[in-house]
Design a protein around this motif. Structure first.
Motif: not given
Length: 203
Positions: A120-130
């Motif tokens: 949940v934390f990853w989904y909400k806060y990771e800058r996934t485009k990078s």
């Protein structure tokens, strides 16, 4: 909100790890030094401790102090590690024992609840485009080093934390086969996280 959530998750993580340590010490069948080493020989414990440390840093560090730990890929790596803890437990280990009381609560926290919280934390806060697929090799260093440690120490202590890496019962060939399968699964899951992050979440 991010810091408050991180601190809450950190508290959950530390509670689970410390409670498991206390339970293990109370029920140990070896001297305390050996029991402590065995405790930290479990990928579950090491990874949940890593999760607790990460969330503690995110929750307590000031923004300019947490630039390194906030770099894209670090949270993803930790999420993949704890996801592996959860998925391997549910598929291969849940039927091995039936904990009761506090042990059952701690067991579910370590293997089910905390993995979900981290995702949940990853989904909400990771800058996934990078995120980059080239990071997969870097992420694989931790499980490979862990595997090497378990096999080397097990060769003279005869203690293997998980049945699928138990050389005494399975033989080295079977253990290496199991290890390769797990590393392949790890690579596939890592690729899926990068794919989902870059094409669906796109933060």
């Amino acid at each position: 909100m991010k810091k408050k959530l991180a601190l809450f998750f950190a508290l959950v993580g530390w509670f689970a790890v410390i409670a498991q340590f206390i339970l293990m010490i109370e029920n140990r069948v070896t001297p305390i030094p050996e029991a402590v080493i065995r405790f930290f020989s479990f990928f579950t414990i090491l990874t949940n401790t890593l999760v607790a440390v990460y969330f503690t840093c995110i929750g307590l560090m000031k923004n300019h102090e947490s630039k390194t730990i906030n770099k894209p890929g670090i949270l993803t790596a930790i999420t993949i590690y704890i996801f592996m803890v959860g998925i391997v437990y549910q598929i291969a280990l849940r039927q091995v024992w039936q904990p009761e009381g506090l042990q059952k609560i701690v067991d579910e926290l370590l293997h089910s609840i905390i993995p979900i919280l981290v995702i949940v934390f990853w989904y909400k806060y990771e800058r996934t485009k990078s995120l980059k697929h080239s990071q997969l090799l870097l992420w694989a260093i931790y499980p490979i080093i862990y595997l090497a440690f378990v096999l080397i120490r097990g060769s003279f202590s005869n203690f293997y934390p998980y049945p699928f890496v138990d050389v005494t019962n399975l033989g080295m060939a079977s253990v290496l086969t199991n290890s390769v399968i797990l590393l392949v699964v790890f690579s596939v899951i890592s690729s899926l996280f990068v794919f989902i992050g870059k094409t669906i979440i796109k933060r």
